[in-house]
Enzyme design. Structure first.
Site, PDB file in Angstrom:
ATOM      1  N   GLY A 107      14.504  13.710 -18.777  1.00 45.79           N
ATOM      2  CA  GLY A 107      15.346  13.439 -17.616  1.00 45.79           C
ATOM      3  C   GLY A 107      14.425  13.368 -16.432  1.00 45.79           C
ATOM      4  N   CYS A 108      14.952  13.375 -15.252  1.00 49.25           N
ATOM      5  CA  CYS A 108      14.084  13.385 -14.096  1.00 49.25           C
ATOM      6  C   CYS A 108      14.472  14.569 -13.248  1.00 49.25           C
ATOM      7  CB  CYS A 108      14.247  12.107 -13.311  1.00 49.25           C
ATOM      8  SG  CYS A 108      13.618  10.707 -14.228  1.00 49.25           S
ATOM      9  N   ILE A 109      13.599  14.930 -12.330  1.00 46.20           N
ATOM     10  CA  ILE A 109      13.952  16.068 -11.507  1.00 46.20           C
ATOM     11  C   ILE A 109      14.262  15.600 -10.097  1.00 46.20           C
ATOM     12  CG2 ILE A 109      12.733  17.806 -12.776  1.00 46.20           C
ATOM     13  CD1 ILE A 109      10.579  17.455 -10.555  1.00 46.20           C
TER      14      ILE A 109
ATOM     15  N   MET B 163      20.325  10.521 -12.679  1.00 46.19           N
ATOM     16  CA  MET B 163      19.003  10.817 -12.148  1.00 46.19           C
ATOM     17  C   MET B 163      18.131   9.583 -12.385  1.00 46.19           C
ATOM     18  SD  MET B 163      19.546  13.803 -11.100  1.00 46.19           S
ATOM     19  CE  MET B 163      18.053  14.733 -10.843  1.00 46.19           C
ATOM     20  N   THR B 204      17.369  21.056 -13.104  1.00 41.69           N
ATOM     21  CA  THR B 204      16.591  20.645 -14.266  1.00 41.69           C
ATOM     22  C   THR B 204      15.735  21.750 -14.862  1.00 41.69           C
ATOM     23  OG1 THR B 204      14.988  19.885 -12.665  1.00 41.69           O
ATOM     24  CG2 THR B 204      16.427  18.237 -13.639  1.00 41.69           C
TER      25      THR B 204
END
Ligand SMILES: Cc1cc2nc3c(=O)[nH]c(=O)nc-3n(C[C@H](O)[C@H](O)[C@H](O)COP(=O)(O)OP(=O)(O)OC[C@H]3O[C@@H](n4cnc5c(N)ncnc54)[C@H](O)[C@@H]3O)c2cc1C
Lengths: 109, 433
Positions: A107-109, B163, B204
């Site tokens: 995923g991305c942050i 995201m 996250t």
């Protein structure tokens, strides 16, 4: 997050997976393993569209080092995001990556 | 011959890069002849984007957070106001929509991210800017201020569509401030606040995610995870609507605050070889050199590096990027110096904030910043809130000017952080987890 690997048997072969079921080594994957995992996930059989997505994911992974996100899949795989969710109801990016034998997409942050 | 450095984008990254380069070449001269620096931007309104969070709650006014771009640049830096049409990376030339061509020796891509409203069905349809808002641009944040003012109770949903987004903690901060705002107005018991995120937790990184999830719970904010918004639909009466997830789940709302998908700038897509599928620029995460060509560098929200899209990241990247541009011009090896350092204040309402500090290898941990004595990490405090407010001054006066900020440098400090135990059994998630 700790990673514990377990060994599971897929299509008659012992395979190492992490606690979420993602392959430790994408190279040991075979299509028969995907069929077996899909059954366990409640899919009757993998159709042509499923295979389009799985093959696309493996290609992207080996080229770019990471599997595509759902959004990128929707833009580039030829299957729309809506259809991706119908094909892989447990969440396309994660479920398709697991069935394709590649790591969970970052995923991305 | 004069070396031409063209910087695309006059926001956070473009401005601080231009000013840093200018200062370097003025003080140190150059073994290679004079250097000309040109900055291109489509408009002359530099927005202090962290301030957008405060506008909907009446805590900031849009005029306080917008300044002319050119005034932030040293007067010897050329500022060109025009839309970028495309870059020809083979011809080392930028083409502007007004017809001007800018040949370059070094190109810096700092055009940030755009809000891709159109990628979500119904988002800008009926109800848009009436019941459905974003606070990610000036117009949206200003419109939302009026809508919140008139909101007397009901369901408020804050939603991140996908995201990556700029400042991934901002929507959480919005939830916390909404809790404070309605409490302050005496109607908190009439408002249901939900936070719908595509992530499998509040954030996250595991330690911060757990801390933020318990804060949401404490404040009575409902967390909806792994929610992938497929459509925003208004009810027939127009009074409210619902977010419909791709998996069929629905989240009803009376007022929706949506953070839309982000992409790189459109011209990147028109510049063959420069960007990826989402128009972000593939960039080496340690040297900040673009993979497209050795004379192209990129920083900030425009890149695909696995770090937060944040001003602090852009600032730390800028130090390394400028050093590497100088090395490139001097035919020296680039320095793989950027460690993914990010540093974010998280406003939690009631005059308090948290602070998180992390990089590619170390997730946000409790402790203190920058050393054992300092601002508390991952813990609410008034000091952190003051830090967040002070950041606006620091932004205009030090960060954009390309001055080093004492105690806050590109390398993440490890002193003061409490290491989780036992470290040997942990696998770091990288900054992209
Ligand atoms: C609501 C909100 C809250 C935030 N809070 C924080 C925070 O608390 N802390 C933090 O560190 N960061 C925060 N950020 C993120 C931070 O503002 C950004 O990460 C940072 O500004 C990125 O800088 P940049 O130079 O990459 O992009 P920008 O500053 O956005 O600059 C990009 C520039 O490129 C120009 N441009 C784009 N395309 C073209 C074109 N075709 N032609 C000409 N010009 C073009 C644009 O006009 C723009 O000026 C927040 C962001 C938002 C939206």
């Amino acid at each position: 997050m700790t990673t514990t690997l377990t060994t599971t048997t897929l299509a008659g072969v012992a395979v190492q997976v992490n606690e979420e079921g993602f392959f430790e080594d994408p190279k040991v994957w075979t299509p028969a393993m995907a069929e077996e995992m899909a059954k366990a996930d409640g899919l009757d059989a993998l159709n042509e569209q499923h295979w389009t997505v799985l093959n696309f994911m493996r290609k992207e992974f080996f080229e770019k080092g990471t599997g595509p996100t759902v959004r990128v899949l929707g833009k580039t795989s030829g299957v729309s995001v809506k259809d991706l969710y119908l094909l892989f109801p447990k969440g396309p990016a994660k479920m398709a990556a697991r069935l394709a034998g590649i790591p969970k997409p970052k995923g991305c942050i | 011959m004069t070396k031409r450095i063209v910087i695309l984008g006059g926001g956070t990254g473009g401005t601080l890069t231009a000013n840093r380069l200018h200062r370097h070449f003025r003080h140190h001269g150059s073994q290679h002849q004079p250097v000309e620096i040109t900055v291109v931007d489509q408009d002359d309104h530099h927005v202090y984007q962290p301030g957008l969070l405060f506008v909907p709650f009446g805590l900031a006014n849009h005029s306080e957070i917008v300044r002319p771009r050119q005034a932030q640049l040293h007067r010897d830096i050329e500022f060109v106001q025009d839309l970028i049409d495309h870059v020809d990376i083979h011809a080392d030339t930028v083409y502007l929509q007004g017809g001007r061509e800018l040949p370059y020796d070094v190109l810096v891509v700092a055009t940030g991210a755009i809000l891709a409203f159109d990628e979500t069905e119904g988002l800008t349809g009926p109800g848009w800017n009436e019941k459905v808002f974003t606070f990610y641009d000036v117009a949206g944040a200003t419109g939302l201020a009026a809508a919140l003012d008139n909101f007397e109770g009901g369901k408020l949903v804050v939603n991140v569509v996908d995201m990556p987004i700029k400042c991934p903690v901002a929507p959480l901060e919005f939830c916390f401030l909404a809790d404070w705002y309605f409490t302050d107005r005496g109607i908190r018991d009439k408002v249901e606040i939900s936070y719908a995120t595509p992530l499998d937790g509040a954030f996250t990184k595991p330690v911060a995610s757990a801390a933020l999830a318990s804060l949401l719970e404490e404040k009575g904010i409902h967390l909806v995870t792994e929610f992938n918004t497929g459509e925003v639909a208004m009810n027939d009466d127009g009074a409210g609507g619902k977010l419909i997830g791709y998996d069929g789940r629905e989240v009803p709302f009376d007022l929706a605050v949506v953070v839309p998908m982000h992409s790189g700038a459109d011209y990147v897509g028109r510049s063959e070889g420069l960007g990826d599928d989402l128009n972000f620029v593939p960039t080496d995460k340690r040297t900040l050199q673009a993979t497209a060509k050795s004379n192209i560098f990129s920083l900030g929200d425009a890149t695909n590096v696995p770090a937060s899209k944040a001003g602090s990241v852009t600032h730390f990247e800028g130090e390394v990027l400028v050093d590497n541009i100088i090395r490139f011009l001097d035919h020296e090896e680039l320095d793989s110096a950027y460690d993914g350092h990010a540093n974010c204040f998280i406003e939690t309402g009631f005059g308090k904030a948290l602070l998180i500090d992390f990089n590619y290898d170390t997730e946000p941990l409790p402790g203190h910043f920058p050393a054992a004595v300092g601002m508390p990490l991952l813990k609410e405090s008034r000091m952190n809130h003051l830090g967040k407010l002070m950041f606006q001054w620091v932004y205009w006066h030090a960060l954009l000017q390309g001055r080093d900020i004492p105690g806050i440098g590109a390398d993440m400090p490890s002193r003061g952080k409490e290491q989780p135990t036992p470290p040997s059994t942990r696998t770091t998630q990288g900054a992209s987890a």
